[in-house]
Scaffold this motif. Structure first.
Motif, PDB file in Angstrom:
ATOM      1  N   GLN A 199       0.832  -1.204   0.000  1.00  0.00           N
ATOM      2  CA  GLN A 199       0.000   0.000   0.000  1.00  0.00           C
ATOM      3  C   GLN A 199       0.868   1.256   0.000  1.00  0.00           C
ATOM      4  O   GLN A 199       0.561   2.226  -0.700  1.00  0.00           O
ATOM      5  CB  GLN A 199      -0.943   0.004   1.205  1.00  0.00           C
ATOM      6  N   MET A 200       1.957   1.226   0.757  1.00  0.00           N
ATOM      7  CA  MET A 200       2.868   2.360   0.776  1.00  0.00           C
ATOM      8  C   MET A 200       3.453   2.609  -0.620  1.00  0.00           C
ATOM      9  O   MET A 200       3.542   3.747  -1.080  1.00  0.00           O
ATOM     10  CB  MET A 200       3.992   2.097   1.779  1.00  0.00           C
ATOM     11  N   TYR A 201       3.821   1.536  -1.323  1.00  0.00           N
ATOM     12  CA  TYR A 201       4.353   1.683  -2.679  1.00  0.00           C
ATOM     13  C   TYR A 201       3.287   2.233  -3.626  1.00  0.00           C
ATOM     14  O   TYR A 201       3.569   3.090  -4.455  1.00  0.00           O
ATOM     15  CB  TYR A 201       4.884   0.352  -3.199  1.00  0.00           C
ATOM     16  N   TRP A 202       2.052   1.716  -3.517  1.00  0.00           N
ATOM     17  CA  TRP A 202       0.976   2.227  -4.377  1.00  0.00           C
ATOM     18  C   TRP A 202       0.713   3.701  -4.105  1.00  0.00           C
ATOM     19  O   TRP A 202       0.529   4.493  -5.029  1.00  0.00           O
ATOM     20  CB  TRP A 202      -0.310   1.421  -4.168  1.00  0.00           C
ATOM     21  N   ASP A 203       0.683   4.081  -2.815  1.00  0.00           N
ATOM     22  CA  ASP A 203       0.456   5.486  -2.462  1.00  0.00           C
ATOM     23  C   ASP A 203       1.575   6.365  -3.006  1.00  0.00           C
ATOM     24  O   ASP A 203       1.325   7.453  -3.531  1.00  0.00           O
ATOM     25  CB  ASP A 203       0.358   5.656  -0.942  1.00  0.00           C
ATOM     26  N   GLY A 204       2.814   5.905  -2.881  1.00  0.00           N
ATOM     27  CA  GLY A 204       3.951   6.660  -3.402  1.00  0.00           C
ATOM     28  C   GLY A 204       3.880   6.805  -4.912  1.00  0.00           C
ATOM     29  O   GLY A 204       4.169   7.868  -5.469  1.00  0.00           O
ATOM     30  N   ASP A 205       3.470   5.746  -5.596  1.00  0.00           N
ATOM     31  CA  ASP A 205       3.330   5.785  -7.049  1.00  0.00           C
ATOM     32  C   ASP A 205       2.246   6.775  -7.451  1.00  0.00           C
ATOM     33  O   ASP A 205       2.410   7.540  -8.398  1.00  0.00           O
ATOM     34  CB  ASP A 205       3.008   4.389  -7.586  1.00  0.00           C
ATOM     35  N   LEU A 206       1.136   6.781  -6.707  1.00  0.00           N
ATOM     36  CA  LEU A 206       0.057   7.726  -6.997  1.00  0.00           C
ATOM     37  C   LEU A 206       0.533   9.163  -6.816  1.00  0.00           C
ATOM     38  O   LEU A 206       0.257  10.028  -7.655  1.00  0.00           O
ATOM     39  CB  LEU A 206      -1.148   7.451  -6.091  1.00  0.00           C
ATOM     40  N   GLN A 207       1.268   9.432  -5.736  1.00  0.00           N
ATOM     41  CA  GLN A 207       1.785  10.781  -5.501  1.00  0.00           C
ATOM     42  C   GLN A 207       2.724  11.211  -6.628  1.00  0.00           C
ATOM     43  O   GLN A 207       2.701  12.350  -7.081  1.00  0.00           O
ATOM     44  CB  GLN A 207       2.506  10.855  -4.147  1.00  0.00           C
ATOM     45  N   TYR A 208       3.547  10.288  -7.094  1.00  0.00           N
ATOM     46  CA  TYR A 208       4.465  10.565  -8.191  1.00  0.00           C
ATOM     47  C   TYR A 208       3.687  10.908  -9.459  1.00  0.00           C
ATOM     48  O   TYR A 208       3.986  11.884 -10.146  1.00  0.00           O
ATOM     49  CB  TYR A 208       5.362   9.332  -8.403  1.00  0.00           C
ATOM     50  N   GLU A 209       2.675  10.107  -9.776  1.00  0.00           N
ATOM     51  CA  GLU A 209       1.848  10.353 -10.964  1.00  0.00           C
ATOM     52  C   GLU A 209       1.130  11.699 -10.861  1.00  0.00           C
ATOM     53  O   GLU A 209       1.055  12.453 -11.841  1.00  0.00           O
ATOM     54  CB  GLU A 209       0.831   9.226 -11.161  1.00  0.00           C
ATOM     55  N   LEU A 210       0.585  12.011  -9.695  1.00  0.00           N
ATOM     56  CA  LEU A 210      -0.097  13.288  -9.503  1.00  0.00           C
ATOM     57  C   LEU A 210       0.868  14.460  -9.680  1.00  0.00           C
ATOM     58  O   LEU A 210       0.524  15.483 -10.286  1.00  0.00           O
ATOM     59  CB  LEU A 210      -0.760  13.354  -8.122  1.00  0.00           C
ATOM     60  N   ALA A 211       2.077  14.314  -9.156  1.00  0.00           N
ATOM     61  CA  ALA A 211       3.075  15.376  -9.305  1.00  0.00           C
ATOM     62  C   ALA A 211       3.411  15.592 -10.770  1.00  0.00           C
ATOM     63  O   ALA A 211       3.543  16.736 -11.226  1.00  0.00           O
ATOM     64  CB  ALA A 211       4.331  15.037  -8.509  1.00  0.00           C
TER      65      ALA A 211
END
Length: 137
Positions: A94-106
């Motif tokens: 979940q931490m990796y998915w959340d980090g990936d989402l933040q990266y995509e949003l940025a």
């Protein structure tokens, strides 16, 4: 060379496992983690526990005794320990998915950000040969 060419032609790119076919027949899809990834495979965490326990009990350097100790450790390893490792892995995922989402949003909100080609794999000179053999912990 002829045998190698024949093997290449006959070999499928993706391995086909019977368990995948059985799961598919029942409406499921098997998802696999990267092989040998100690962070995302609970079995790697269990193996680490077993090796640590064996090291702690290895007082006489006797191979026969160590085999008996290892057997005992494996037989007494608890379901709760397994469950704990599975929960830990799920949190990491979940931490990796959340980090990936933040990266995509940025990237989406900042179009001026350019992604280096080394990350994308577009560099034609980029190969696995460039990776050094440093030990990863």
């Amino acid at each position: 060379f002829e045998v190698e060419d024949l093997v290449r032609k006959l070999k499928s790119e993706e391995p086909n496992y019977r368990v995948d076919d059985l799961a598919k027949q029942r409406g499921h899809k098997v998802l696999r983690t990267p092989p040998y990834n100690c962070q995302l495979n609970p079995i790697e965490l269990v193996w680490s526990d077993v090796k640590r326990m064996l090291r702690e009990q290895n007082v006489d350097q006797n191979l026969g005794a160590n085999l008996l100790r290892a057997k005992h450790i494996l037989q007494t390893y608890t379901a709760d320990s397994w469950k704990s490792h599975v929960r830990h892995v799920k949190k990491l995922e979940q931490m990796y998915w959340d980090g990936d989402l933040q990266y995509e949003l940025a990237l989406d909100t900042n179009p001026e950000i350019e992604i280096p080609t080394e990350i994308c794999g577009d560099d034609e000179n980029n190969s696995d040969d460039d990776i050094d053999d440093r030990e990863v912990h």
